[in-house]
Design an enzyme around this catalytic site. Structure first.
Site, PDB file in Angstrom:
ATOM      1  N   ARG A  52     -14.292   3.035  38.307  1.00  0.00           N
ATOM      2  CA  ARG A  52     -14.205   2.806  36.837  1.00  0.00           C
ATOM      3  C   ARG A  52     -15.365   1.737  36.437  1.00  0.00           C
ATOM      4  O   ARG A  52     -16.227   1.500  37.216  1.00  0.00           O
ATOM      5  CB  ARG A  52     -12.576   2.100  36.355  1.00  0.00           C
ATOM      6  CG  ARG A  52     -12.186   1.336  37.502  1.00  0.00           C
ATOM      7  CD  ARG A  52     -12.716  -0.115  37.690  1.00  0.00           C
ATOM      8  NE  ARG A  52     -13.343  -0.724  36.582  1.00  0.00           N
ATOM      9  CZ  ARG A  52     -14.238  -1.590  36.391  1.00  0.00           C
ATOM     10  NH1 ARG A  52     -14.855  -2.014  37.413  1.00  0.00           N
ATOM     11  NH2 ARG A  52     -14.461  -2.059  35.242  1.00  0.00           N
ATOM     12  N   GLY A  53     -15.403   1.930  35.245  1.00  0.00           N
ATOM     13  CA  GLY A  53     -16.760   1.456  34.614  1.00  0.00           C
ATOM     14  C   GLY A  53     -17.413   2.287  34.145  1.00  0.00           C
ATOM     15  O   GLY A  53     -17.928   3.380  35.072  1.00  0.00           O
ATOM     16  N   ALA A  54     -18.261   2.302  33.047  1.00  0.00           N
ATOM     17  CA  ALA A  54     -18.907   3.446  32.551  1.00  0.00           C
ATOM     18  C   ALA A  54     -20.035   4.073  33.323  1.00  0.00           C
ATOM     19  O   ALA A  54     -20.163   5.067  33.799  1.00  0.00           O
ATOM     20  CB  ALA A  54     -19.672   2.864  31.071  1.00  0.00           C
ATOM     21  N   ASP A 242     -18.659   1.000  26.898  1.00  0.00           N
ATOM     22  CA  ASP A 242     -18.348   2.235  27.305  1.00  0.00           C
ATOM     23  C   ASP A 242     -18.952   3.313  26.727  1.00  0.00           C
ATOM     24  O   ASP A 242     -19.281   4.215  26.967  1.00  0.00           O
ATOM     25  CB  ASP A 242     -16.760   2.451  27.563  1.00  0.00           C
ATOM     26  CG  ASP A 242     -16.221   1.302  28.523  1.00  0.00           C
ATOM     27  OD1 ASP A 242     -15.894   0.268  28.185  1.00  0.00           O
ATOM     28  OD2 ASP A 242     -15.992   1.877  29.707  1.00  0.00           O
ATOM     29  N   ASN A 252     -15.631  -1.124  24.043  1.00  0.00           N
ATOM     30  CA  ASN A 252     -15.505  -1.701  25.462  1.00  0.00           C
ATOM     31  C   ASN A 252     -13.912  -2.101  25.519  1.00  0.00           C
ATOM     32  O   ASN A 252     -13.100  -1.728  24.748  1.00  0.00           O
ATOM     33  CB  ASN A 252     -16.261  -3.187  25.535  1.00  0.00           C
ATOM     34  CG  ASN A 252     -16.337  -3.761  26.799  1.00  0.00           C
ATOM     35  OD1 ASN A 252     -16.586  -2.817  27.701  1.00  0.00           O
ATOM     36  ND2 ASN A 252     -15.966  -4.919  27.048  1.00  0.00           N
TER      37      ASN A 252
END
Ligand code: MRU
Length: 363
Positions: A52-54, A242, A252
Site C-alpha cells: 500500500r502507499g501510492a 495519494d 491523503n
C-alpha cells in the site's frame, strides 16, 4: 531502509521471474516475504493492502503487468490486466500512471519482446521512485533544518499521519524521507505518529519503520494532534499524498484534512511530500474530482492485532447492529498546505508553483 539492521526494499524481482514483497498486513508483528507469481496475485496484493502507499502501489502495478505478459503477451490480455490493476484501488494515481506508462511501451513492441521490456520498465519505475524519494528527503530535510535553527532547544517535533515512509514507496518514502535525511545530518528529531484508524498504518507501519531506523517517536491517537499543536508541541507536520491536483489539492489518508485545519489554526507549517508520479495534471479541484475509496465497514467495526501469546486475534468494537462507513481518504485543499515537497524541489501549493517546477503550462 533497515529491518533488524539490514537494508530492505518493499518490492523486488526474484530470479524465478516472480516478484517479491513484504506482506504489510503482518507488520509490525512478523516480517513475511510473499512471492507474486501472476497478475492476479499483484491485484490481490494491492486490494488487500499487502502492499500500500501510492508509490509502492504504482511499482507493484508495473511489475503486475510484467507478471501478466509473462503468461500471455497478447494485446487483449495486456488491456484486461491493465484494467484489473487500475481497478484494484481508486485513489492513488500512481497506479494508473504506472499501468499507462508500461502499457504504452509494450504496445509498441511485438509480443515476443514484451516480457523483457515489461520487467525492465518496472525496474526503471522502481529505481526512479527510489531516486525521487531520496531527492524529496534532501529538499524536505532543508525545511527541518530551518525549523531546527529557528526553534527553541530540544528536538524538532514533527507530526505525521498514516504511513508515508519507505514502506509506502520502494525505499526512503515521501513524508518520512526528509526525517531520515535530517537524521543523517544529525538534527535532533522526535516524530508524533498518528495511529491512523482504521487500518492503523501509523501505529503499525510508521512506528515500526521509525523504530527500526532509530528515530525517536511517540504514537498518539488520531485526535491528539490538535491538542499538541495548540500547546506548541509540534514544529511542523509532514504527510504524503495519494493524488495531487495540478492546483495543489492533496488527497491523503482520511483525517489528514482535520490535521491541516488544526495546523492552520495553530500556525504550524503543514507540508505535503510527494513525487511527480502522484500529481494528476488533469485535475483542478481535488474535493470534487478525486475519487475517494470506500472500504469495507469491517475495518471500522473490528480490530486485528497480536494477542498476548503472539497469535493473531480480532475483536469487535461496535454493537452488532450498528452500520459502519469507511472512507479511506480525504482531500486537503491547497490553501491549507504550506508547501509541497517534490523531487524537483519545494513548491507553493499552487498551479503556478507546480507548473514552474515541472515545466508545464498553467491551464
Ligand atoms: O491506504 P494506504 O495505506 O495505501 O494509504 C496511504 C496513504 O494515505 C499515505 O499517506 C500516502 O499514500 C502517501 S504514500 C507515500
Amino acid at each position: 531502509m533497515l529491518i533488524h539492521g539490514l537494508p530492505h526494499r518493499t518490492i523486488w524481482p526474484a530470479a524465478s521471474g516472480a516478484v517479491e514483497i513484504i506482506d504489510q498486513t503482518k507488520l509490525p508483528h512478523a516480517v513475511e516475504i510473499v512471492a507474486l507469481e501472476t497478475v492476479d496475485d499483484a491485484v490481490r496484493a494491492i486490494s488487500t493492502m499487502q502492499v500500500r502507499g501510492a508509490p509502492l502501489i504504482g511499482a507493484t502495478a508495473a511489475w503486475g503487468l510484467a507478471l501478466a505478459v509473462r503468461g500471455d503477451s497478447s494485446d487483449a490480455f495486456l488491456t484486461e490486466a491493465g484494467a484489473r490493476l487500475k481497478a484494484s484501488r481508486p485513489t492513488a494515481v500512481n497506479l494508473a500512471w504506472a499501468v499507462d506508462r508500461v502499457t504504452a511501451i509494450l504496445r509498441a513492441l511485438p509480443a515476443s519482446a514484451r516480457e523483457a521490456a515489461a520487467y525492465a520498465e518496472a525496474a526503471a519505475i522502481a529505481e526512479e521512485d527510489v531516486a525521487a524519494c531520496r531527492a524529496i528527503g534532501e529538499h524536505g530535510a532543508d525545511l527541518i533544518e530551518a525549523a531546527a535553527g529557528a526553534g527553541s532547544e530540544g528536538p524538532v517535533n514533527i507530526l505525521t499521519h498514516c504511513n508515508a515512509g519507505w514502506l509506502a514507496a520502494v525505499d526512503w518514502g515521501t513524508a518520512l524521507a526528509p526525517i531520515y535525511v535530517a537524521q543523517e545530518r544529525g538534527i535532533p528529531l522526535h516524530v508524533w505518529v498518528d495511529e491512523t484508524r482504521p487500518r492503523n498504518q501509523g501505529a503499525a507501519l510508521t512506528a515500526f519503520e521509525l523504530g527500526e531506523q532509530g528515530v525517536a517517536h511517540t504514537v498518539i491517537v488520531d485526535n491528539a494532534g490538535g491538542h499538541l499543536m495548540q500547546h506548541g508541541r509540534v514544529d511542523l507536520c509532514i504527510v504524503g499524498a495519494d493524488r495531487l491536483t495540478r492546483t495543489g489539492d492533496a488527497a491523503n489518508k482520511i483525517g489528514t484534512y482535520l490535521k491541516a485545519l488544526a495546523a492552520a489554526d495553530c500556525k504550524v507549517p503543514f507540508y505535503v511530500a510527494a513525487p511527480s508520479s502522484t500529481i494528476d495534471w488533469t485535475l483542478t479541484d481535488g474535493v470534487r474530482q478525486i475519487p475517494i475509496e470506500e472500504r469495507g465497514g469491517e475495518e471500522v467495526t473490528h480490530m486485528r492485532g497480536a494477542l498476548a501469546d503472539g497469535s493473531w486475534g480480532e475483536v469487535r468494537l461496535t454493537p452488532q447492529a450498528s452500520p459502519a462507513a469507511n472512507f479511506a481518504f480525504d482531500v486537503t485543499p491547497a490553501r491549507l498546505i504550506t508547501d509541497i515537497v517534490t523531487e524537483r524541489g519545494v513548491s507553493p501549493a499552487t498551479e503556478a508553483g507546480l507548473a514552474a517546477l515541472f515545466g508545464k503550462t498553467p491551464l
